[in-house]
Design a protein around this motif. Structure first.
Motif, PDB file in Angstrom:
ATOM      1  N   THR A 138     -12.534 155.784  30.389  1.00  0.00           N
ATOM      2  CA  THR A 138     -11.387 155.092  29.781  1.00  0.00           C
ATOM      3  C   THR A 138     -11.417 153.603  30.123  1.00  0.00           C
ATOM      4  OG1 THR A 138     -10.055 157.102  29.896  1.00  0.00           O
ATOM      5  CG2 THR A 138      -8.858 155.031  29.629  1.00  0.00           C
ATOM      6  N   LEU A 139     -11.715 153.274  31.368  1.00  0.00           N
ATOM      7  CA  LEU A 139     -11.767 151.871  31.770  1.00  0.00           C
ATOM      8  C   LEU A 139     -12.873 151.106  31.046  1.00  0.00           C
ATOM      9  CD1 LEU A 139     -11.183 152.260  35.609  1.00  0.00           C
ATOM     10  CD2 LEU A 139      -9.636 151.142  33.982  1.00  0.00           C
ATOM     11  N   ARG A 140     -13.947 151.787  30.723  1.00  0.00           N
ATOM     12  CA  ARG A 140     -15.078 151.134  30.043  1.00  0.00           C
ATOM     13  C   ARG A 140     -14.966 151.188  28.525  1.00  0.00           C
ATOM     14  NH1 ARG A 140     -19.425 153.354  34.360  1.00  0.00           N
ATOM     15  NH2 ARG A 140     -19.114 151.686  35.872  1.00  0.00           N
ATOM     16  N   ASP A 141     -13.962 151.884  28.015  1.00  0.00           N
ATOM     17  CA  ASP A 141     -13.752 152.019  26.566  1.00  0.00           C
ATOM     18  C   ASP A 141     -13.166 150.715  26.021  1.00  0.00           C
ATOM     19  OD1 ASP A 141     -12.933 152.605  23.967  1.00  0.00           O
ATOM     20  OD2 ASP A 141     -12.070 154.552  24.511  1.00  0.00           O
TER      21      ASP A 141
ATOM     22  N   GLN B 136      -9.617 150.643  24.436  1.00  0.00           N
ATOM     23  CA  GLN B 136      -8.432 150.815  25.288  1.00  0.00           C
ATOM     24  C   GLN B 136      -8.060 149.479  25.933  1.00  0.00           C
ATOM     25  OE1 GLN B 136      -6.600 153.687  25.950  1.00  0.00           O
ATOM     26  NE2 GLN B 136      -7.841 154.773  24.453  1.00  0.00           N
ATOM     27  N   PRO B 137      -6.761 149.146  25.985  1.00  0.00           N
ATOM     28  CA  PRO B 137      -6.380 147.901  26.676  1.00  0.00           C
ATOM     29  C   PRO B 137      -6.631 148.033  28.175  1.00  0.00           C
ATOM     30  CG  PRO B 137      -4.424 149.151  26.055  1.00  0.00           C
ATOM     31  CD  PRO B 137      -5.602 149.870  25.468  1.00  0.00           C
ATOM     32  N   ASP B 138      -6.943 146.910  28.812  1.00  0.00           N
ATOM     33  CA  ASP B 138      -7.126 146.924  30.261  1.00  0.00           C
ATOM     34  C   ASP B 138      -5.802 147.244  30.932  1.00  0.00           C
ATOM     35  OD1 ASP B 138      -9.807 146.271  30.088  1.00  0.00           O
ATOM     36  OD2 ASP B 138      -9.449 144.120  30.296  1.00  0.00           O
ATOM     37  N   PRO B 139      -5.817 148.135  31.916  1.00  0.00           N
ATOM     38  CA  PRO B 139      -4.566 148.448  32.620  1.00  0.00           C
ATOM     39  C   PRO B 139      -4.204 147.325  33.594  1.00  0.00           C
ATOM     40  CG  PRO B 139      -6.386 149.630  33.629  1.00  0.00           C
ATOM     41  CD  PRO B 139      -6.942 148.915  32.417  1.00  0.00           C
TER      42      PRO B 139
ATOM     43  N   ASP C 261     -11.291 143.973  39.823  1.00  0.00           N
ATOM     44  CA  ASP C 261     -10.037 143.272  40.117  1.00  0.00           C
ATOM     45  C   ASP C 261      -8.785 144.032  39.688  1.00  0.00           C
ATOM     46  OD1 ASP C 261     -11.362 141.123  41.309  1.00  0.00           O
ATOM     47  OD2 ASP C 261     -11.659 140.141  39.373  1.00  0.00           O
ATOM     48  N   ILE C 262      -8.950 145.213  39.091  1.00  0.00           N
ATOM     49  CA  ILE C 262      -7.789 146.017  38.712  1.00  0.00           C
ATOM     50  C   ILE C 262      -7.226 146.659  39.980  1.00  0.00           C
ATOM     51  CG2 ILE C 262      -6.951 147.993  37.377  1.00  0.00           C
ATOM     52  CD1 ILE C 262      -9.395 147.539  35.496  1.00  0.00           C
ATOM     53  N   PRO C 263      -5.940 146.433  40.295  1.00  0.00           N
ATOM     54  CA  PRO C 263      -5.364 147.063  41.483  1.00  0.00           C
ATOM     55  C   PRO C 263      -5.465 148.585  41.392  1.00  0.00           C
ATOM     56  CG  PRO C 263      -3.897 145.365  40.646  1.00  0.00           C
ATOM     57  CD  PRO C 263      -4.978 145.557  39.620  1.00  0.00           C
ATOM     58  N   ALA C 264      -5.947 149.189  42.486  1.00  0.00           N
ATOM     59  CA  ALA C 264      -6.138 150.640  42.547  1.00  0.00           C
ATOM     60  C   ALA C 264      -5.301 151.225  43.673  1.00  0.00           C
ATOM     61  CB  ALA C 264      -7.618 150.970  42.758  1.00  0.00           C
ATOM     62  N   VAL C 265      -4.409 152.149  43.306  1.00  0.00           N
ATOM     63  CA  VAL C 265      -3.547 152.832  44.269  1.00  0.00           C
ATOM     64  C   VAL C 265      -4.022 154.270  44.381  1.00  0.00           C
ATOM     65  CG1 VAL C 265      -1.189 153.555  44.801  1.00  0.00           C
ATOM     66  CG2 VAL C 265      -1.588 151.352  43.651  1.00  0.00           C
TER      67      VAL C 265
END
Length: 165
Positions: A60-63, A66-69, A98-102
């Motif tokens: 999904t992140l590489r699609d 899809q908008p960047d989360p 750089d996408i924050p990951a929780v």
């Protein structure tokens, strides 16, 4: 792939803030619903896309369609590809790092927390035992997100549970 019913806007009526684009990687459907309901109760305007394992998260992140989360929540223990492995791939990818990951987990073992911190997670959240606890935790997470505190996590603020809110 993700069906359109997996993307649900929460708090559609709130216009104070731009909705936060969230990807939730969680294999348990009940936990997905609890997360979305807690977001609504926490008054976090959001658009949530759910995936059920780490490989779906990476895909999904590489699609490109899809908008960047703005932020991703990753369950540590998932089938196919676990949360730690997905986190490692995300943080080693120059486009995604750089996408924050929780990280989300029922466990609070210090070595698990340390491991995800070392792999680049921005926050480690112990899943609460109550709906009210989940609401409080999400309020804290988004306070940290909106104040940019997740950009350079401080180890003593890295672990969040119902007990330390």
């Amino acid at each position: 792939m993700i069906s359109s019913e997996n993307a649900r806007p929460a708090n559609e009526g709130l216009n104070e803030k731009e909705p936060v684009k969230i990807i939730l990687a969680e294999d348990d459907k009940d936990d997905q619903e609890l997360f979305i309901d807690a977001l609504e109760a926490a008054d976090v305007p959001s658009e949530v896309v759910t995936v059920e394992n780490g490989q779906e998260l990476i895909d999904t992140l590489r699609d490109e369609t899809q908008p960047d989360p703005d932020i991703i929540f990753i369950d540590v223990n998932m089938p196919v590809k676990g949360g730690r492995k997905a986190l490692e791939e995300i943080k080693s990818d120059k486009e995604l790092k750089d996408i924050p990951a929780v990280m989300l987990s029922t466990w609070n073992h210090p070595s698990d927390i340390e491991d995800t911190f070392d792999k680049g997670a921005d926050l480690y959240v112990q899943k609460p035992n109550s709906f009210g606890g989940f609401v409080l935790i999400l309020k804290k997470v988004f306070f940290l997100h909106w104040t940019k505190a997740l950009l350079d996590p401080v180890k003593k603020l890295f672990f969040v549970s119902e007990r330390n809110i």
